[in-house]
Design a protein around this motif. Structure first.
Motif, PDB file in Angstrom:
ATOM      1  N   ASP A   7       2.231 -15.048  15.503  1.00 21.35           N
ATOM      2  CA  ASP A   7       3.438 -16.688  15.536  1.00 21.35           C
ATOM      3  C   ASP A   7       3.027 -16.965  16.887  1.00 21.35           C
ATOM      4  OD1 ASP A   7       2.976 -16.819  12.420  1.00 21.35           O
ATOM      5  OD2 ASP A   7       4.495 -16.254  12.289  1.00 21.35           O
ATOM      6  N   GLN A   8       2.999 -15.953  17.412  1.00 20.90           N
ATOM      7  CA  GLN A   8       4.330 -16.095  18.857  1.00 20.90           C
ATOM      8  C   GLN A   8       5.467 -16.265  19.041  1.00 20.90           C
ATOM      9  OE1 GLN A   8       1.593 -14.742  22.218  1.00 20.90           O
ATOM     10  NE2 GLN A   8       0.941 -14.414  20.460  1.00 20.90           N
ATOM     11  N   VAL A   9       6.441 -15.443  17.997  1.00 17.60           N
ATOM     12  CA  VAL A   9       7.646 -15.386  18.033  1.00 17.60           C
ATOM     13  C   VAL A   9       8.463 -14.385  17.815  1.00 17.60           C
ATOM     14  CG1 VAL A   9       7.748 -18.001  17.672  1.00 17.60           C
ATOM     15  CG2 VAL A   9       7.665 -16.383  15.805  1.00 17.60           C
ATOM     16  N   PHE A  10       9.341 -14.322  18.924  1.00 19.89           N
ATOM     17  CA  PHE A  10      10.822 -13.036  17.848  1.00 19.89           C
ATOM     18  C   PHE A  10      11.046 -13.650  16.128  1.00 19.89           C
ATOM     19  CE2 PHE A  10      10.491 -12.159  22.104  1.00 19.89           C
ATOM     20  CZ  PHE A  10      10.135 -10.498  22.275  1.00 19.89           C
ATOM     21  N   LYS A  11      11.381 -12.571  15.476  1.00 14.12           N
ATOM     22  CA  LYS A  11      11.531 -13.099  13.977  1.00 14.12           C
ATOM     23  C   LYS A  11      12.097 -11.736  13.007  1.00 14.12           C
ATOM     24  CE  LYS A  11       8.490 -15.141  11.452  1.00 14.12           C
ATOM     25  NZ  LYS A  11       7.421 -15.905  11.194  1.00 14.12           N
ATOM     26  N   ARG A  47       6.054  -7.163  24.584  1.00 10.01           N
ATOM     27  CA  ARG A  47       7.091  -7.989  25.028  1.00 10.01           C
ATOM     28  C   ARG A  47       8.110  -6.677  25.144  1.00 10.01           C
ATOM     29  NH1 ARG A  47       3.505 -10.910  24.643  1.00 10.01           N
ATOM     30  NH2 ARG A  47       2.863 -12.734  24.449  1.00 10.01           N
ATOM     31  N   ALA A  48       9.117  -7.269  25.781  1.00  7.65           N
ATOM     32  CA  ALA A  48      10.551  -6.487  26.001  1.00  7.65           C
ATOM     33  C   ALA A  48      11.024  -6.988  25.097  1.00  7.65           C
ATOM     34  CB  ALA A  48      10.984  -6.256  27.570  1.00  7.65           C
ATOM     35  N   PRO A  49      12.132  -6.573  25.221  1.00  4.51           N
ATOM     36  CA  PRO A  49      13.330  -6.632  23.711  1.00  4.51           C
ATOM     37  C   PRO A  49      14.128  -7.592  24.842  1.00  4.51           C
ATOM     38  CG  PRO A  49      13.684  -4.419  23.613  1.00  4.51           C
ATOM     39  CD  PRO A  49      12.820  -4.345  24.470  1.00  4.51           C
ATOM     40  N   GLU A  50      14.318  -8.106  26.125  1.00  3.32           N
ATOM     41  CA  GLU A  50      15.429  -8.581  26.808  1.00  3.32           C
ATOM     42  C   GLU A  50      14.865  -9.943  26.854  1.00  3.32           C
ATOM     43  OE1 GLU A  50      13.920  -5.415  27.921  1.00  3.32           O
ATOM     44  OE2 GLU A  50      15.932  -4.604  28.268  1.00  3.32           O
ATOM     45  N   ARG A  66      15.895 -14.049  22.842  1.00 11.25           N
ATOM     46  CA  ARG A  66      16.777 -13.982  23.060  1.00 11.25           C
ATOM     47  C   ARG A  66      17.815 -14.604  22.530  1.00 11.25           C
ATOM     48  NH1 ARG A  66      15.679 -20.519  26.205  1.00 11.25           N
ATOM     49  NH2 ARG A  66      18.289 -20.204  26.152  1.00 11.25           N
ATOM     50  N   GLU A  67      17.004 -14.731  21.247  1.00 15.43           N
ATOM     51  CA  GLU A  67      17.948 -14.989  19.839  1.00 15.43           C
ATOM     52  C   GLU A  67      18.605 -13.311  19.586  1.00 15.43           C
ATOM     53  OE1 GLU A  67      16.185 -16.270  16.447  1.00 15.43           O
ATOM     54  OE2 GLU A  67      16.591 -18.741  17.483  1.00 15.43           O
ATOM     55  N   TRP A  68      18.175 -12.427  19.726  1.00 14.34           N
ATOM     56  CA  TRP A  68      18.084 -11.588  20.295  1.00 14.34           C
ATOM     57  C   TRP A  68      19.549 -10.862  21.390  1.00 14.34           C
ATOM     58  CZ3 TRP A  68      18.635  -6.707  16.727  1.00 14.34           C
ATOM     59  CH2 TRP A  68      19.158  -5.806  17.064  1.00 14.34           C
ATOM     60  N   THR A  69      19.483 -11.301  22.118  1.00 12.76           N
ATOM     61  CA  THR A  69      20.328 -11.293  23.135  1.00 12.76           C
ATOM     62  C   THR A  69      21.488 -12.102  23.706  1.00 12.76           C
ATOM     63  OG1 THR A  69      18.785 -12.172  25.403  1.00 12.76           O
ATOM     64  CG2 THR A  69      18.759 -10.161  24.591  1.00 12.76           C
ATOM     65  N   ILE A 124       2.553  -6.352  14.606  1.00 13.42           N
ATOM     66  CA  ILE A 124       4.336  -6.963  14.908  1.00 13.42           C
ATOM     67  C   ILE A 124       4.582  -6.166  16.174  1.00 13.42           C
ATOM     68  CG2 ILE A 124       4.969  -8.382  12.947  1.00 13.42           C
ATOM     69  CD1 ILE A 124       6.687  -6.105  12.472  1.00 13.42           C
ATOM     70  N   GLU A 125       5.955  -6.659  17.142  1.00  9.39           N
ATOM     71  CA  GLU A 125       6.041  -5.105  18.473  1.00  9.39           C
ATOM     72  C   GLU A 125       7.835  -5.162  17.338  1.00  9.39           C
ATOM     73  OE1 GLU A 125       2.915  -6.570  21.501  1.00  9.39           O
ATOM     74  OE2 GLU A 125       5.118  -7.249  21.774  1.00  9.39           O
ATOM     75  N   PRO A 126       8.221  -4.270  16.787  1.00  8.81           N
ATOM     76  CA  PRO A 126       9.492  -4.516  16.577  1.00  8.81           C
ATOM     77  C   PRO A 126      10.378  -3.354  17.690  1.00  8.81           C
ATOM     78  CG  PRO A 126       8.326  -2.358  15.314  1.00  8.81           C
ATOM     79  CD  PRO A 126       7.255  -3.708  15.782  1.00  8.81           C
ATOM     80  N   HIS A 127      11.803  -3.994  17.608  1.00 12.61           N
ATOM     81  CA  HIS A 127      12.609  -3.127  18.822  1.00 12.61           C
ATOM     82  C   HIS A 127      13.720  -3.101  18.586  1.00 12.61           C
ATOM     83  CE1 HIS A 127      15.221  -6.377  19.488  1.00 12.61           C
ATOM     84  NE2 HIS A 127      14.096  -7.575  20.040  1.00 12.61           N
TER      85      HIS A 127
END
Length: 253
Positions: A141-145, A163-166, A169-172, A120-123
């Motif tokens: 899974d190729q999604v942010f979760k 991946r960048a935090p931007e 989309r569900e975060w921003t 995973i890539e946590p931000h």
């Protein structure tokens, strides 16, 4: 910053001169107390923020300007089970967030019978009121979760994140919850509910990041249909339920 007794006395007398009847010396208590006509002139303290500071001090936490918190009533909070957070895993997650690196974890999800290896890539971190989560891109899974920190059994730093935090989309992106008193409450009950939730013109608007939407609805008791519950048990309803639940990808209750 400390000041001398003489300087403190001078400042208090200057304040009393500028604002008569706001402050007086109580000889029996041997201290200055607020007068009946007191109103703040220099700062306005948010009551909720003040209570949070008192609660933090009661727990022994370090609070900025705690010296000004003179009155400390006894404070109780709910007793909740301690979450099994591993120090090394939490440190690895924070390092991954700050250094923009991937994290190889062994994770036990509730949708699988046994733990599995994930990259995973946590931000960022998030707290839902009960548990800590890592907001991360899942390469499998190729999604942010969300990944619950207490369900991580192992964690090791990997290479640079892709991946960048931007891109989350569900975060921003945000959505506004429009909360109102339950229409079946009495006039008096609706009024006290409006005061309880700080409503203006019968509505309280709560701006929520989309990744926290489910947790917010659950915490407020708005994640299911309010009809089976008594209005006295479920004091509030969601006025824009269709819009909110569409953001979750499902129909409103």
């Amino acid at each position: 910053m400390e000041i001398s007794r003489a300087q403190a006395s001078k400042d208090i007398n200057a304040y009393i001169s500028d604002h008569p009847d706001h402050l007086f010396y109580d000889k029996s208590a041997r201290t200055y107390v607020m007068g009946a006509g007191f109103t703040p002139h220099y700062i306005v303290i948010d009551p909720a923020e003040h209570l949070e500071s008192l609660a933090a001090v009661a727990k022994g936490a370090s609070v900025a300007n705690a010296d000004w918190l003179v009155d400390h009533p006894d404070i109780l909070r709910l007793s909740l089970p301690a979450r099994g957070l591993d120090q090394a895993i939490v440190r690895a997650v924070i390092h991954a967030c700050m250094q923009k690196r991937s994290l190889e974890i062994t994770y036990q999800s509730m949708s699988a019978e046994t733990p599995s290896r994930r990259e995973i890539e946590p931000h960022a971190l998030a707290h839902d009121g009960f548990r800590w989560h890592a907001r991360a891109f899942c390469l499998k899974d190729q999604v942010f979760k969300d990944f619950v920190l207490s369900r991580m059994m192992q964690a090791a730093l990997g290479g640079p994140a892709t991946r960048a935090p931007e891109q989350d989309r569900e975060w921003t992106e945000t959505i506004t919850l429009q909360i109102a008193a339950h229409p079946k409450l009495s006039t008096g009950q609706r009024r006290i509910t409006e005061l309880d939730y700080g409503m203006t013109d019968g509505v309280a608007e709560l701006v929520v990041r989309k990744c926290m939407l489910y947790y917010n609805l659950k915490r407020l008791g708005l994640d299911t249909c309010p009809e089976p519950r008594l209005p006295q048990d479920q004091h509030i309803v969601l006025r824009n339920a269709d819009e909110v639940f569409a953001a979750l990808g499902r129909k409103g209750p």
